[in-house]
Design a protein around this motif. Structure first.
Motif, short mmCIF file in Angstrom:
data_model
loop_
_atom_site.label_atom_id
_atom_site.label_comp_id
_atom_site.label_asym_id
_atom_site.label_seq_id
_atom_site.Cartn_x
_atom_site.Cartn_y
_atom_site.Cartn_z
N TYR A 1 -6.60 5.35 -10.97
CA TYR A 1 -7.07 3.97 -11.07
C TYR A 1 -8.18 3.84 -12.11
O TYR A 1 -8.17 2.96 -12.96
CB TYR A 1 -7.55 3.51 -9.69
N ASP B 1 0.83 -1.21 0.00
CA ASP B 1 0.00 0.00 0.00
C ASP B 1 0.86 1.26 0.00
O ASP B 1 0.50 2.27 -0.61
CB ASP B 1 -0.95 0.00 1.20
N SER C 1 -11.18 0.59 -2.15
CA SER C 1 -10.38 0.04 -1.05
C SER C 1 -11.00 0.32 0.32
O SER C 1 -10.81 -0.44 1.26
CB SER C 1 -8.95 0.57 -1.11
N SER D 1 0.00 -6.02 3.37
CA SER D 1 -1.13 -5.13 3.08
C SER D 1 -1.93 -4.87 4.35
O SER D 1 -1.39 -4.96 5.45
CB SER D 1 -1.98 -5.68 1.94
N LYS E 1 1.74 1.76 -3.54
CA LYS E 1 0.57 2.09 -4.38
C LYS E 1 -0.01 3.46 -4.07
O LYS E 1 -0.55 4.12 -4.94
CB LYS E 1 -0.54 1.04 -4.13
N GLN E 2 0.06 3.85 -2.80
CA GLN E 2 -0.64 5.08 -2.36
C GLN E 2 0.37 6.12 -1.90
O GLN E 2 0.19 6.74 -0.85
CB GLN E 2 -1.60 4.75 -1.21
#
Ligand SMILES: *Cc1c(COP(=O)(O)O)cnc(C)c1O
Length: 400
Positions: free
Chosen positions: A392, A145, A309, A172, A148-149
């Protein structure tokens, strides 16, 4: 007189059969202290004034209740209103309860707020509240994460939070939960565990509900002002369930108002492909509470999936479990494709980019509104804005 459905849990923290404090005995006094401190704070005009003042002048409340005319006309005859939690400072409803938690933690003399975060939304909301209130913040986040973030990691760091990258297990959310809990247990007297929804051990489900119930209190006043009557339907997405109960709570005793919580059915109804807890789950224990749970034969939480999410959680707040059993609220599900469609529809028709989480509530409204008559009123909780989701979505839709 009938009992109010706006119930407090019993002394052990149960709403009907659900909730409780399913935690090691050594931690029970810690959570009981929070329950006590919260009860005193709740009755203290100084605490309430400070909190209400921040909601107004910092968060920007009341959030508008917006009549979505283009959308309503496109769908048929019913009137659709959007409760604009997306316009709150930091772009979602989460700031309503993180501010409450930070104020309470400070009042209790705790030195630090600690939490896990998945996509980073809860982490950013908590780091914002702690920056404002002036208390330390530590956020645990899985390594996957973190990669990804990344913008949310930067935000949290800029806000002064320490971000702990969790490299164990699947790296995660689940591993971040374990890591945050381990860190909390090392010093539970001084650390306040900043839970991100109406989940976890008592008093968190009740407390987070109370902080979020401002949504429905405002919506009731606003719809009476604009329409002169109560709505027919309230619709909200359900991850842990905080934005949904935030809208529903104030209306629970109004029998004419139907309420629908919308869960993600993800890719399919097969194991691991969704997070439709109240549709497919069975009661069990998770994160310190007894509640509906997507579980395997051994009672272990199943892996979950959703395009959003924030809805990706195998459990659900115990209040929703109770409201499902009593039938007061119905729970439906919307899949990834339907949510993505609703995301685009609202954006094009109203110029409002919704969070993918909120798009689940929208998608369900889009299904049921066309068969309604012109005297029907629907309020949808727009729990957050979709700016966080555009990369996304662009990839999914093949935008270049
Ligand atoms: C976190 C989040 C949710 C899901 O949490 P609930 O506790 O179910 O409300 C929904 N919408 C947005 C925008 C979120 O950030």
């Amino acid at each position: 007189m009938k009992n109010s459905l706006k119930q407090s849990p019993n002394q052990f923290g149960y709403f009907g059969k659900y909730g409780g404090q399913i935690i090691p005995p050594t931690l029970i006094p810690i959570f009981d202290d929070i329950a006590k401190a919260y009860k005193i704070a709740q009755a203290d005009p100084d605490f309430q004034t400070e909190y209400q003042n921040l909601l107004k002048n910092y968060v920007g409340r009341p959030s508008p209740l917006y009549y979505a005319k283009n959308l309503s006309e496109k769908l048929g005859e019913a009137k659709i209103y959007l409760k604009r939690e997306d316009l709150n400072h930091t772009g979602a409803h989460k700031i309503n309860h993180t501010l409450g938690e930070a104020l309470l933690a400070k009042r209790m003399g705790k030195t630090k707020l600690l939490a896990e975060t998945g996509a980073g939304q809860h982490g950013v909301a908590l780091a914002t509240a702690t920056a404002l209130v002036g208390i330390e913040c530590e956020i645990h986040m899985g390594e996957i994460d973190v990669l990804k973030q990344h913008p949310n990691v930067i935000r949290m760091q800029l806000l002064g939070a320490k971000v702990v990258t969790v490299k164990s297990g699947g790296r995660s959310l689940k591993d971040a939960v374990d890591s945050a809990f381990d860190a909390f247990v090392k010093d539970p007297k001084n650390i306040f565990f900043g839970i991100g929804s109406i989940v976890g051990p008592h008093p968190f489900p009740m407390m987070v509900r109370d902080f979020q119930s401002i949504i429905g209190k405002e919506a009731k006043v606003q719809i009476l002002e604009q329409e002169g009557r109560l709505p027919d339907y309230l619709i909200a997405c359900v991850g842990g369930g905080s934005n949904a109960i935030g809208l529903f709570h104030e209306f629970l005793d109004d029998e004419s108002v139907k309420m629908i919580g919308v869960e993600p059915s993800g890719r399919s109804f097969n194991h691991g492909d969704n997070a439709a807890t109240l549709t497919l789950g069975k009661p069990g224990n998770i994160h310190g509470m007894f509640t509906y749970l997507l579980q395997d034969d051994n009672g272990e939480p199943l892996p979950v999936h959703s395009i959003a999410s924030g809805l990706d959680y195998p459990g659900v707040g115990p209040i929703h479990s109770d409201l499902k059993d009593s039938g007061r609220v119905t729970y439906e599900s919307i899949n990834d494709v339907e949510a993505l469609d609703a995301f685009q529809t609202l954006t094009k028709l109203e110029g409002i980019i919704p969070a993918l989480e909120s798009s689940h509530a929208l998608a369900h409204a889009f299904k049921i509104a066309p068969s309604m008559s012109s005297d029907k009123i629907i309020i949808i909780n727009l729990s957050g804005r979709g700016d966080k989701d555009i990369d996304y979505v662009a990839e999914k839709l093949g935008y270049k």
